[in-house]
Motif scaffolding. Structure first.
Motif, short mmCIF file in Angstrom:
data_model
loop_
_atom_site.label_atom_id
_atom_site.label_comp_id
_atom_site.label_asym_id
_atom_site.label_seq_id
_atom_site.Cartn_x
_atom_site.Cartn_y
_atom_site.Cartn_z
N ASP A 43 23.58 -4.97 -19.70
CA ASP A 43 24.24 -6.13 -20.32
C ASP A 43 23.51 -6.56 -21.59
OD1 ASP A 43 26.26 -6.25 -18.55
OD2 ASP A 43 25.50 -7.97 -17.41
N ASP A 44 22.18 -6.49 -21.55
CA ASP A 44 21.40 -6.83 -22.75
C ASP A 44 21.77 -5.89 -23.89
OD1 ASP A 44 19.98 -8.81 -21.42
OD2 ASP A 44 18.40 -7.41 -20.78
N ILE A 45 21.90 -4.60 -23.56
CA ILE A 45 22.24 -3.61 -24.59
C ILE A 45 23.61 -3.94 -25.18
CG2 ILE A 45 22.68 -1.14 -25.06
CD1 ILE A 45 19.77 -1.67 -24.23
N ALA A 46 24.57 -4.22 -24.29
CA ALA A 46 25.93 -4.53 -24.77
C ALA A 46 25.89 -5.75 -25.70
CB ALA A 46 26.86 -4.77 -23.57
N ARG A 47 25.08 -6.72 -25.33
CA ARG A 47 24.98 -7.93 -26.16
C ARG A 47 24.33 -7.59 -27.51
NH1 ARG A 47 21.81 -10.80 -22.92
NH2 ARG A 47 23.31 -10.64 -21.22
N MET A 48 23.28 -6.76 -27.48
CA MET A 48 22.57 -6.41 -28.71
C MET A 48 23.48 -5.72 -29.72
SD MET A 48 19.07 -4.99 -27.02
CE MET A 48 18.00 -4.66 -28.39
N ILE A 49 24.46 -4.96 -29.23
CA ILE A 49 25.31 -4.22 -30.15
C ILE A 49 26.70 -4.84 -30.28
CG2 ILE A 49 24.14 -1.99 -29.92
CD1 ILE A 49 26.05 -1.20 -27.78
N GLY A 50 26.87 -6.01 -29.64
CA GLY A 50 28.12 -6.75 -29.83
C GLY A 50 29.33 -6.12 -29.16
N VAL A 51 29.10 -5.45 -28.03
CA VAL A 51 30.23 -4.89 -27.28
C VAL A 51 30.37 -5.70 -26.01
CG1 VAL A 51 30.96 -2.86 -25.90
CG2 VAL A 51 29.94 -2.53 -28.16
N PRO A 52 31.61 -6.13 -25.65
CA PRO A 52 31.74 -6.88 -24.40
C PRO A 52 31.25 -6.03 -23.23
CG PRO A 52 33.88 -6.62 -25.51
CD PRO A 52 32.88 -5.81 -26.28
N SER A 53 30.38 -6.57 -22.38
CA SER A 53 29.84 -5.74 -21.30
C SER A 53 30.83 -5.67 -20.15
CB SER A 53 28.51 -6.27 -20.82
OG SER A 53 28.66 -7.58 -20.35
N SER A 54 31.03 -4.48 -19.65
CA SER A 54 31.89 -4.25 -18.48
C SER A 54 31.48 -2.93 -17.88
CB SER A 54 33.38 -4.23 -18.87
OG SER A 54 33.60 -3.27 -19.89
N ALA A 55 30.55 -3.01 -16.97
CA ALA A 55 29.98 -1.79 -16.41
C ALA A 55 30.92 -1.10 -15.43
CB ALA A 55 28.66 -2.11 -15.72
#
Ligand code: GLU
Length: 296
Positions: free
Chosen positions: A283-295
């Protein structure tokens, strides 16, 4: 209607970084949105730099990010015959030639021209265009060099290839090029000069293997970084010469470092493995690159 097919195609020659995470997640999300399939391809034709350990690391990072892909994964090094067959067609059509000049010889030739005030053309990546003198070598001269064991690369005779195609090539761009280009794009393959399509020992190059695989895997949507926007011009020529279908292209933003430079595999600081080891979550990675997180 057939289902759209997307792919993420990393080269396992280093560790994945935030830029790869962005590309992979964007592919996954666009595939999902289009009700399409999501494939993974290992672009490992450079068998000296790509190792099983690095491939293992790539798979681990992608699984950690929550990605799911269809199996088996296509590994390019298992399919050299496919690229060889495409290369043979280009050889038969006399649209490629063995190019013998080493990097040093190319540099020296260009220096000679620049010393007398001529500007040598550069390709869209800023590299000098290949001089292409060996295009005109006699068959006997060529054979003599090959018999001596001289190293060579197969290069596309770009002017001949463009003439053979005979029409302006286009592609449909749903992302953006470096100058904001979008919509119907006119390919400018001539700006690349005589690109390498295969090496003496390896019957493939990135350009050749990517178009062969996109066709063999039925890829309908190519989603990749903007740094490959201009390379699409080369891909269009090869697709046309080989009678391959043309996917849609979407070139996306590149993730830059704090100094505005493209991330690189040689700098480990933004590698996904390093971030994971320092406690970051997907989730941190998704936030860092501005992609909505949805694993899921
Ligand atoms: N293998 C290429 C890379 O890692 C990507 C090629 C592509 O998506 O067309 O940069």
């Amino acid at each position: 209607m057939t289902r759209p097919v997307f792919r993420f195609a990393p080269s396992p020659n280093g560790q994945l970084h935030l830029g790869h995470a962005y590309s992979a997640l964007l592919n996954r999300d666009m595939a999902r949105e289009a009700g399409g399939r999501f494939l993974l391809r290992m672009e490992d034709i450079d068998v000296t730099r790509c190792t099983p350990e690095l491939e293992h690391g790539v798979l681990r990072d992608l699984a950690w990010l929550g990605l799911h892909w269809e199996v088996p994964v296509r590994r390019q090094s298992d399919h050299f015959d496919d690229y060889r067959a495409a290369l043979d067609r280009l050889i038969d059509a006399e649209l490629v030639y063995p190019a013998f000049m080493t990097r040093g010889e190319v540099r020296a030739r260009i220096a000679e021209h620049e010393a007398i005030g001529e500007r040598w053309p550069r390709d869209p990546d800023g590299a000098p265009v290949y001089p292409g003198e060996d295009r005109h070598m006699s068959l006997r001269e060529r054979q003599a060099l090959i018999d001596e064991g001289a190293p060579f690369a197969w290069r596309l005779d770009m002017a001949a290839a463009i003439a053979h195609v005979g029409t302006t090539l286009c592609w449909e761009e749903t992302g953006q090029g470096p100058e904001g280009e979008t919509g119907l794009i006119h390919a400018r393959p001539e700006t690349w000069g005589d690109v390498v399509v295969a090496r003496k020992e390896i019957p493939a190059s990135y350009h050749l293997s990517v178009v062969v695989d996109d066709a063999l895997q039925g890829i309908t949507h190519v989603v990749r970084g903007r740094d490959l926007f201009h390379a699409t011009g080369v891909h269009r020529v090869l697709q046309e010469l080989l009678g391959l279908p043309v996917p849609r292209y979407h070139h996306h933003d590149l993730i830059l470092d704090d100094d505005g430079r493209k991330l690189s595999k040689s700098r480990g600081d933004t590698s996904l493995a390093a971030l994971r080891d320092s406690g970051a979550t997907p989730d941190d990675i998704a936030r860092m690159i501005g992609v909505p997180s949805s694993a899921a």
